[in-house]
Design a protein around this motif. Sequence first.
Motif, PDB file in Angstrom:
ATOM      1  N   LEU A 184       0.836  -1.197   0.000  1.00 49.93           N
ATOM      2  CA  LEU A 184       0.000   0.000   0.000  1.00 49.93           C
ATOM      3  C   LEU A 184       0.871   1.247   0.000  1.00 49.93           C
ATOM      4  CD1 LEU A 184      -2.560  -1.180   2.701  1.00 49.93           C
ATOM      5  CD2 LEU A 184      -2.839  -1.268   0.224  1.00 49.93           C
ATOM      6  N   TRP A 185       0.443   2.244  -0.760  1.00 47.69           N
ATOM      7  CA  TRP A 185       1.169   3.509  -0.754  1.00 47.69           C
ATOM      8  C   TRP A 185       0.223   4.633  -1.151  1.00 47.69           C
ATOM      9  CZ3 TRP A 185       2.938   6.256  -5.404  1.00 47.69           C
ATOM     10  CH2 TRP A 185       2.493   5.678  -6.584  1.00 47.69           C
ATOM     11  N   VAL A 186       0.616   5.861  -0.815  1.00 47.21           N
ATOM     12  CA  VAL A 186      -0.154   7.060  -1.132  1.00 47.21           C
ATOM     13  C   VAL A 186       0.512   7.745  -2.308  1.00 47.21           C
ATOM     14  CG1 VAL A 186      -0.965   9.285  -0.290  1.00 47.21           C
ATOM     15  CG2 VAL A 186      -0.905   7.314   1.246  1.00 47.21           C
ATOM     16  N   SER A 187      -0.204   7.886  -3.414  1.00 47.26           N
ATOM     17  CA  SER A 187       0.397   8.481  -4.610  1.00 47.26           C
ATOM     18  C   SER A 187       0.209   9.989  -4.679  1.00 47.26           C
ATOM     19  CB  SER A 187      -0.171   7.838  -5.870  1.00 47.26           C
ATOM     20  OG  SER A 187      -1.532   8.172  -6.035  1.00 47.26           O
ATOM     21  N   SER A 188      -0.818  10.542  -4.016  1.00 45.89           N
ATOM     22  CA  SER A 188      -0.985  11.998  -4.033  1.00 45.89           C
ATOM     23  C   SER A 188      -1.856  12.434  -2.868  1.00 45.89           C
ATOM     24  CB  SER A 188      -1.616  12.472  -5.351  1.00 45.89           C
ATOM     25  OG  SER A 188      -2.942  12.021  -5.475  1.00 45.89           O
ATOM     26  N   ASP A 235      -2.444   2.592   6.218  1.00 44.90           N
ATOM     27  CA  ASP A 235      -2.157   1.497   7.157  1.00 44.90           C
ATOM     28  C   ASP A 235      -1.441   2.027   8.400  1.00 44.90           C
ATOM     29  OD1 ASP A 235      -2.085  -1.108   8.112  1.00 44.90           O
ATOM     30  OD2 ASP A 235      -0.155  -1.541   7.174  1.00 44.90           O
ATOM     31  N   PRO A 236      -2.038   3.006   9.086  1.00 43.19           N
ATOM     32  CA  PRO A 236      -1.344   3.627  10.229  1.00 43.19           C
ATOM     33  C   PRO A 236      -1.103   2.674  11.394  1.00 43.19           C
ATOM     34  CG  PRO A 236      -3.626   4.332  10.131  1.00 43.19           C
ATOM     35  CD  PRO A 236      -3.378   3.573   8.881  1.00 43.19           C
ATOM     36  N   GLU A 237      -1.920   1.647  11.510  1.00 40.96           N
ATOM     37  CA  GLU A 237      -1.753   0.691  12.602  1.00 40.96           C
ATOM     38  C   GLU A 237      -0.796  -0.435  12.240  1.00 40.96           C
ATOM     39  OE1 GLU A 237      -3.007   1.432  15.412  1.00 40.96           O
ATOM     40  OE2 GLU A 237      -4.176   3.140  14.667  1.00 40.96           O
ATOM     41  N   ASP A 238      -0.231  -0.402  11.018  1.00 42.67           N
ATOM     42  CA  ASP A 238       0.707  -1.427  10.577  1.00 42.67           C
ATOM     43  C   ASP A 238       0.072  -2.820  10.670  1.00 42.67           C
ATOM     44  OD1 ASP A 238       3.106  -2.127   9.493  1.00 42.67           O
ATOM     45  OD2 ASP A 238       4.152  -2.335  11.401  1.00 42.67           O
ATOM     46  N   SER A 239      -1.200  -2.898  10.239  1.00 41.81           N
ATOM     47  CA  SER A 239      -1.937  -4.150  10.393  1.00 41.81           C
ATOM     48  C   SER A 239      -1.975  -4.988   9.116  1.00 41.81           C
ATOM     49  CB  SER A 239      -3.375  -3.852  10.838  1.00 41.81           C
ATOM     50  OG  SER A 239      -4.026  -3.009   9.906  1.00 41.81           O
ATOM     51  N   GLN A 257       0.270  -1.593  -4.921  1.00 48.68           N
ATOM     52  CA  GLN A 257       1.152  -2.080  -5.975  1.00 48.68           C
ATOM     53  C   GLN A 257       1.722  -3.453  -5.642  1.00 48.68           C
ATOM     54  OE1 GLN A 257       4.272   0.813  -6.280  1.00 48.68           O
ATOM     55  NE2 GLN A 257       5.247   0.239  -4.352  1.00 48.68           N
ATOM     56  N   GLY A 258       1.079  -4.153  -4.711  1.00 45.82           N
ATOM     57  CA  GLY A 258       1.533  -5.486  -4.351  1.00 45.82           C
ATOM     58  C   GLY A 258       0.864  -6.568  -5.185  1.00 45.82           C
ATOM     59  N   VAL A 259       0.873  -7.779  -4.658  1.00 50.16           N
ATOM     60  CA  VAL A 259       0.340  -8.927  -5.395  1.00 50.16           C
ATOM     61  C   VAL A 259      -0.857  -9.554  -4.698  1.00 50.16           C
ATOM     62  CG1 VAL A 259       2.526  -9.466  -6.491  1.00 50.16           C
ATOM     63  CG2 VAL A 259       2.024 -10.460  -4.261  1.00 50.16           C
ATOM     64  N   ARG A 260      -1.334  -8.961  -3.592  1.00 51.09           N
ATOM     65  CA  ARG A 260      -2.511  -9.462  -2.890  1.00 51.09           C
ATOM     66  C   ARG A 260      -3.419  -8.288  -2.563  1.00 51.09           C
ATOM     67  NH1 ARG A 260      -2.113 -13.373   2.272  1.00 51.09           N
ATOM     68  NH2 ARG A 260      -1.892 -14.899   0.578  1.00 51.09           N
ATOM     69  N   SER A 261      -4.738  -8.522  -2.645  1.00 50.98           N
ATOM     70  CA  SER A 261      -5.708  -7.479  -2.321  1.00 50.98           C
ATOM     71  C   SER A 261      -5.684  -7.189  -0.824  1.00 50.98           C
ATOM     72  CB  SER A 261      -7.112  -7.901  -2.753  1.00 50.98           C
ATOM     73  OG  SER A 261      -7.149  -8.181  -4.131  1.00 50.98           O
ATOM     74  N   ALA A 262      -6.059  -5.970  -0.458  1.00 53.38           N
ATOM     75  CA  ALA A 262      -6.054  -5.586   0.947  1.00 53.38           C
ATOM     76  C   ALA A 262      -6.987  -4.405   1.167  1.00 53.38           C
ATOM     77  CB  ALA A 262      -4.639  -5.218   1.411  1.00 53.38           C
ATOM     78  N   ARG A 263      -7.545  -4.341   2.371  1.00 53.10           N
ATOM     79  CA  ARG A 263      -8.297  -3.182   2.836  1.00 53.10           C
ATOM     80  C   ARG A 263      -7.458  -2.439   3.866  1.00 53.10           C
ATOM     81  NH1 ARG A 263     -13.824  -3.638   1.743  1.00 53.10           N
ATOM     82  NH2 ARG A 263     -14.437  -5.724   0.988  1.00 53.10           N
ATOM     83  N   SER A 264      -7.642  -1.112   3.929  1.00 52.07           N
ATOM     84  CA  SER A 264      -6.872  -0.381   4.905  1.00 52.07           C
ATOM     85  C   SER A 264      -7.561   0.945   5.227  1.00 52.07           C
ATOM     86  CB  SER A 264      -5.446  -0.126   4.408  1.00 52.07           C
ATOM     87  OG  SER A 264      -4.638   0.391   5.445  1.00 52.07           O
ATOM     88  N   THR A 265      -6.899   1.702   6.065  1.00 53.87           N
ATOM     89  CA  THR A 265      -7.378   3.014   6.512  1.00 53.87           C
ATOM     90  C   THR A 265      -6.339   4.057   6.160  1.00 53.87           C
ATOM     91  OG1 THR A 265      -8.575   1.980   8.342  1.00 53.87           O
ATOM     92  CG2 THR A 265      -8.157   4.339   8.517  1.00 53.87           C
ATOM     93  N   VAL A 266      -6.804   5.250   5.828  1.00 56.25           N
ATOM     94  CA  VAL A 266      -5.912   6.379   5.571  1.00 56.25           C
ATOM     95  C   VAL A 266      -6.187   7.454   6.616  1.00 56.25           C
ATOM     96  CG1 VAL A 266      -5.368   8.257   3.980  1.00 56.25           C
ATOM     97  CG2 VAL A 266      -5.679   5.947   3.104  1.00 56.25           C
ATOM     98  N   HIS A 267      -5.132   7.951   7.249  1.00 55.66           N
ATOM     99  CA  HIS A 267      -5.232   9.082   8.156  1.00 55.66           C
ATOM    100  C   HIS A 267      -4.758  10.338   7.430  1.00 55.66           C
ATOM    101  CE1 HIS A 267      -5.159   6.691  12.220  1.00 55.66           C
ATOM    102  NE2 HIS A 267      -6.246   6.485  11.513  1.00 55.66           N
ATOM    103  N   LEU A 268      -5.564  11.387   7.495  1.00 52.29           N
ATOM    104  CA  LEU A 268      -5.163  12.690   6.974  1.00 52.29           C
ATOM    105  C   LEU A 268      -4.511  13.450   8.120  1.00 52.29           C
ATOM    106  CD1 LEU A 268      -5.464  14.386   4.312  1.00 52.29           C
ATOM    107  CD2 LEU A 268      -7.363  15.532   5.464  1.00 52.29           C
ATOM    108  N   LEU A 269      -3.308  13.966   7.882  1.00 49.73           N
ATOM    109  CA  LEU A 269      -2.490  14.538   8.942  1.00 49.73           C
ATOM    110  C   LEU A 269      -2.006  15.929   8.573  1.00 49.73           C
ATOM    111  CD1 LEU A 269      -0.329  11.339   9.463  1.00 49.73           C
ATOM    112  CD2 LEU A 269      -2.196  12.061  10.956  1.00 49.73           C
ATOM    113  N   GLU A 280     -11.664   5.170   4.738  1.00 46.47           N
ATOM    114  CA  GLU A 280     -11.416   3.760   4.438  1.00 46.47           C
ATOM    115  C   GLU A 280     -11.146   3.597   2.946  1.00 46.47           C
ATOM    116  OE1 GLU A 280     -11.154   1.461   6.774  1.00 46.47           O
ATOM    117  OE2 GLU A 280     -11.598   3.021   8.281  1.00 46.47           O
ATOM    118  N   THR A 281     -10.158   2.788   2.603  1.00 44.60           N
ATOM    119  CA  THR A 281      -9.810   2.598   1.191  1.00 44.60           C
ATOM    120  C   THR A 281     -10.775   1.680   0.467  1.00 44.60           C
ATOM    121  OG1 THR A 281      -8.403   0.670   1.606  1.00 44.60           O
ATOM    122  CG2 THR A 281      -7.375   2.855   1.790  1.00 44.60           C
TER     123      THR A 281
END
Length: 641
Positions: free
Chosen positions: A51-55, A141-145, A77-89, A107-108
């Motif tokens: 997971l990464w933030v592009s903009s 992925d702020p919780e590194d989960s 950009q990985g090889v497995r699907s995932a759900r995650s959270t984004v924190h705006l800071l 939520e993504t």
Amino acid sequence: MRTARRLRRLASGVMACGWLAGCGGQGEVGPAELFVDTLLGAVASSNAADLWVSSVNGPSSALPGSAFWATVTACNQGVRSARSTVHLLLSVDASISATDLRIGTAETGLLHPNQCATLHVPVLGETAVPEGRWYVGALIDPEDSVEELSESNNARAGLPMAFGVGPDFLLAQVEAPDSLLPSGEFLTEVTVCNTGTVSAPAHIDVFLSPEAAPTEAGLGVGSASTGPLSEGQCEVLRIPSLAAALPEGTYSVTARVDPAHAVSELEEGNNLRLGNRVTVGTRPDFVISGVRGPASLEGTAPLTVTVCNQGTTKGSAQVEAFLSADARLTASDFQVGAASLDALAPGQCAPVNLQGPVGLPPGAYFMAAWVDRSEAVQELVEDNNIRVGTRVTVGSGPDLVVTTVSALRSGESALFLRATATVCNQGTAPSPATALAFALSPSASLSASAPVLVSTEVPALLAGACASVTGSGRAKVAEGTWFIGAWVDRLDTVRELVEANNTRTGPRLGMGSGPDLVLTSVEGPSEAPAHSRLEGRVTVCNEGTLPIRGLTRVALYLSSDTFIRASDRRIGEVAVPVLSPGQCVTVAPPSNGGLPEGRWFLGALVDRGQDEAELIEDNNALTGSPLTVGTPERWVVSSRL
């Protein structure tokens, strides 16, 4: 999961040691390199997401305690699907971490490999933000989960954002003519914006500074003032300027807004803008604006070179056309023709037709041209006389290319597609019948390993002829975002002049079960009175495979640029009815009154809050045509130093 994560971090540390400190002998494969290879193999085989933030984009400023929106694009950009959270800071610097001030969360949704989601994150008005200059950023992925291939690319900072009560002037563009006569008059075009939270008038000074020291400490050549600029408003000023007794040479045009610091701004360090290079003198200046020719050549090369004189006096010169094996033109490249250019007045352009024999091996070459190569004419600028154009194929033979690719759902199933491509023979000889493969790629480039949708026949084509080719098939890919592509003569059965130009990718497709809202048109007037209402029309379509699950909304926006975001000025909103797959509707969001003066881009955004889970989440915005609000004549300023 914790063990795998430690392994990846250790691999990152070893790689950093190898790249930055040189842990092993150069050119040798020692224990460190073998250890890295082992770790990287373990990481690649972990079948993890990445997971990464592009903009990250937010407004330029906000009032303390006010609500606003920010836009974050999150990708996998990985090889497995995932759900995650984004924190705006919010951060005091460009380094974003979990300890920064959190102002929003989103939520993504499920991100498949190579899929992105555009998240419009609301910031509530009760969020306490101290006044000042902050960087708006995002952390995924702020919780590194989530188990990821890399844990070091989850944060990104956007542009600074000012919180407070006050204007903030910014110069978006400064442009003057490329050449000037000494003591000559000219117009400098300056775009000034108020990115603050309070309206205020702006004063602009224009300078010409020596190119070696492009600061405001040059010769003042013009000035202008605006009326009150409302927050978010931009104005274009055409400022009459005078290069009074400037010595010949090269200068930079520079502008400064509020040079006397007469207005208290939220940010005082962004008031200077460097413009283009300006040459002062009494000489011509030849440039080549275009090099054109046929797609393929055999025997002779008929090329057309367009030459312009952007200097200050009349002049003529010699023009030469070349074919180059690379995109860099040198005197050793193959010359195909030369001609004398008729005298051109300042600002005048003229086409020159050149033709000569081609004595080159078959292949692809760049068309190029050179004016005044011998430097027989003294010009204002001597380093702008070359231009390299597009590639051309040389020789006797066919050359197959794919010029367009598209695909539609066939309706038989969610993964069944009907694809169409246009194949052309841009060579110099007929091509025999061959095959074209439609394939799906996770990226905009098509590789040999891309899953094939269907193969179909391409008929024999005369030189210069094209054919439309269609095929249908079931996509053998996982759910997610894919590009439809086409590959003609994939097995290299046709001997061509160029073998490396047989693929093309078309638009993205959301493969799977779900809706996909897109905007296909945004229409409105080109001009509108200030503080009026606007009649806009937006067409919304569902290009997915399932109906929309509920009502959603589409909003009209005014933007100072061609990118529509939730943080732009919203002027109207309307509900969108439930749409079935393939269905479209045109709605007219009622705009509120009080359109601000300025030059804007009209745009729209559907499902701003990501309430609808879609196959593609980052295709919900569309920019329409430019819109002028108010009286443009008021923006043509005629004051002078």
